[in-house]
Design a protein around this motif. Structure first.
Motif, PDB file in Angstrom:
ATOM      1  N   LEU A  47       0.757  -1.161  -0.019  1.00 47.18           N
ATOM      2  CA  LEU A  47      -0.017  -0.023  -0.078  1.00 47.18           C
ATOM      3  C   LEU A  47       0.789   1.118  -0.040  1.00 47.18           C
ATOM      4  O   LEU A  47       1.907   1.252   0.725  1.00 47.18           O
ATOM      5  CB  LEU A  47      -0.826  -0.056   1.248  1.00 47.18           C
ATOM      6  N   TYR A  69      -3.331   0.592  -3.713  1.00 50.87           N
ATOM      7  CA  TYR A  69      -2.944  -0.855  -3.560  1.00 50.87           C
ATOM      8  C   TYR A  69      -1.962  -1.162  -4.846  1.00 50.87           C
ATOM      9  O   TYR A  69      -2.812  -0.886  -5.772  1.00 50.87           O
ATOM     10  CB  TYR A  69      -3.900  -1.614  -3.457  1.00 50.87           C
ATOM     11  N   ASP A  71      -0.014  -4.515  -6.783  1.00 50.26           N
ATOM     12  CA  ASP A  71       0.358  -5.839  -6.608  1.00 50.26           C
ATOM     13  C   ASP A  71       0.985  -6.193  -8.055  1.00 50.26           C
ATOM     14  O   ASP A  71       0.447  -5.895  -9.154  1.00 50.26           O
ATOM     15  CB  ASP A  71      -1.018  -6.881  -6.366  1.00 50.26           C
ATOM     16  N   PRO A  77      -7.167  -7.436  -4.241  1.00 44.96           N
ATOM     17  CA  PRO A  77      -6.943  -7.850  -2.901  1.00 44.96           C
ATOM     18  C   PRO A  77      -8.249  -8.439  -2.723  1.00 44.96           C
ATOM     19  O   PRO A  77      -9.606  -8.414  -3.065  1.00 44.96           O
ATOM     20  CB  PRO A  77      -6.717  -6.503  -2.205  1.00 44.96           C
ATOM     21  N   HIS A  80     -10.167  -5.011   1.281  1.00 42.12           N
ATOM     22  CA  HIS A  80      -9.611  -3.774   1.276  1.00 42.12           C
ATOM     23  C   HIS A  80     -10.594  -3.003   2.041  1.00 42.12           C
ATOM     24  O   HIS A  80     -11.706  -2.143   1.935  1.00 42.12           O
ATOM     25  CB  HIS A  80      -9.895  -3.431  -0.056  1.00 42.12           C
ATOM     26  N   PRO A  98      -4.318  -3.138  -9.922  1.00 48.61           N
ATOM     27  CA  PRO A  98      -3.131  -3.456  -9.090  1.00 48.61           C
ATOM     28  C   PRO A  98      -1.706  -3.113  -9.779  1.00 48.61           C
ATOM     29  O   PRO A  98      -1.042  -2.920  -9.051  1.00 48.61           O
ATOM     30  CB  PRO A  98      -3.661  -4.830  -8.695  1.00 48.61           C
ATOM     31  N   PHE A 121      -5.364  -4.392   4.031  1.00 43.23           N
ATOM     32  CA  PHE A 121      -5.843  -5.101   3.017  1.00 43.23           C
ATOM     33  C   PHE A 121      -5.296  -6.500   3.262  1.00 43.23           C
ATOM     34  O   PHE A 121      -4.282  -6.882   4.097  1.00 43.23           O
ATOM     35  CB  PHE A 121      -5.157  -4.585   1.576  1.00 43.23           C
ATOM     36  N   ASP A 123      -3.899  -9.492   0.558  1.00 49.59           N
ATOM     37  CA  ASP A 123      -3.733  -9.674  -0.926  1.00 49.59           C
ATOM     38  C   ASP A 123      -4.357 -11.002  -1.524  1.00 49.59           C
ATOM     39  O   ASP A 123      -5.108 -11.577  -0.791  1.00 49.59           O
ATOM     40  CB  ASP A 123      -2.271  -9.598  -1.365  1.00 49.59           C
TER      41      ASP A 123
END
Length: 379
Positions: A47, A69, A71, A77, A80, A98, A121, A123
């Motif tokens: 984050l 966020y 990824d 996620p 959240h 993401p 959050f 993941d």
């Protein structure tokens, strides 16, 4: 120098990268290469840029909690959430993905007070991703800009403008404490110029807080102060009478105005005639070398008299520099050697009577141009 931020896309996650920089100025001169630096890209999800806007508001303000966020697998996620004062709220996707940064948001109004929030959050693989808890927002019912603008006549450099939010506007005595009121509660009248309707003066800060407690007890209110010799502690929850904080004093003095006086802009700086100040208060031009009976000049929009002149008024705060940013229910530094006094006086120049003008006096001092007014907590 100027700080610059640069973004780089397409970097592999969990990888160490080395880099160096050089700059090009407006004349086309290229600098030498900087020293080598290194950074490792984050692997997985994380984050960033979490926060709430606005930082200050009232009961009608809609506060937006946002966080980004990221990824590296571009997976959404599983959870959240934002936790506000211990209560968990699900956030909604606002924009993005993401892989490059998905922005999540939660919007709400809040009750008065100081709040705390944290983003948490989970993941796509079930691992927690969080940011540390942070203060804010701050919610109140009385907001104003404290201090003076750079071009104000008579301004001093310690009057730096900043946003102030009060949880509630205080209830204030419409007049400075008179000698008649003082004589009802205190053993002796210290005033040099004697008269029942004159403001009490030659009062130290310690005597003023003592009076506040005596008045509170006489009305069946909880005293605001615990007094142990020179140590005075303020119970901010008590409903008793007290001295205003410096920010409360200026809020009350301004009564919603932004000009140097509550009835307009001051022109005169010293002891010459100024029609607006002359209508609102007593100062060295019109006071005949002494304090005057309270309530003879015009009141401001809140009904308060003599906020510009007559006698200077003790405040709770130790004197110190203003903060650079917005503040919630400020009460000055934790310690100091002088307490704030406000409002100018019959003895002072016109510029000292402005809404933003500040003064500082040792709490054991007593002068014939120094008195006080009382306030208590608002609802």
């Amino acid at each position: 120098g100027t700080r610059q931020t640069f973004a780089a896309a397409g970097l592999a996650p969990g990888t160490a990268y080395h880099f160096a920089l050089r700059t090009l100025d407006d004349a086309g001169h290229l600098s030498a290469l900087s020293n080598d630096a290194a950074a490792t890209t984050i692997e997985g999800a994380f984050l960033r840029q979490g926060g709430v806007a606005p930082a200050l508001g009232d009961l009608a303000t809609v506060f937006a909690f946002r966080v980004t966020y990221v990824d590296d697998g571009d997976d959404a996620p599983q959870a959240h959430d934002v936790t506000i004062d211990g209560t968990v709220h699900a956030m909604a996707l606002e924009s993005g993905s993401p892989a490059v940064g998905a922005v999540y948001v939660y919007q709400t109004t809040l009750p008065a007070g100081a709040h705390e929030h944290a983003f948490a959050f989970v993941d796509a693989l079930g691992r927690p991703v969080a940011l540390a808890a942070a203060a804010g927002p701050f919610v109140g019912s009385a907001a104003f800009v404290m201090g003076s603008p750079a071009g104000e006549v008579g301004r001093y450099t310690d009057e730096v403008q900043h946003d102030v939010l009060l949880s509630a506007a205080p209830v204030a005595g419409l007049r400075e404490v008179t000698q008649a009121e003082w004589n009802l509660r205190m053993p002796a009248n210290p005033s040099t110029f004697v008269g029942d309707e004159l403001p009490v003066h030659n009062v130290t800060w310690f005597e003023a807080v003592d009076y506040c407690n005596r008045l509170s007890l006489a009305e069946g209110r909880a005293p605001a102060y615990a007094i142990d010799g020179p140590l005075v502690t303020w119970d901010r929850e008590a409903d008793g009478w007290r001295l205003p904080t410096e920010s409360e004093w200026e809020y009350l003095c301004r009564a919603g105005t932004t000009t140097s006086l509550f009835n307009g802009e001051l022109v005169e700086q010293a002891c010459g005639a100024d029609p607006l100040l002359g209508a609102a208060g007593w100062y060295c031009y019109n006071a005949a070398a002494g304090p005057q009976a309270v309530g003879l000049k015009a009141a401001n929009a809140l009904g308060l008299f003599d906020v510009h002149g007559n006698v200077r008024e003790w405040c709770w705060d130790w004197y110190g520099h203003y903060p650079a940013g917005p503040v919630f229910d400020p009460a000055g530094p934790a310690a100091g050697d002088r307490r704030v006094v406000r409002g100018g006086s019959w003895h002072y120049f016109a510029r000292e009577c402005r809404s933003a003008a500040r003064g500082a006096t040792y709490p054991t001092s007593a002068d014939d141009f120094l008195g006080f007014r009382v306030v208590r907590n608002g609802e």
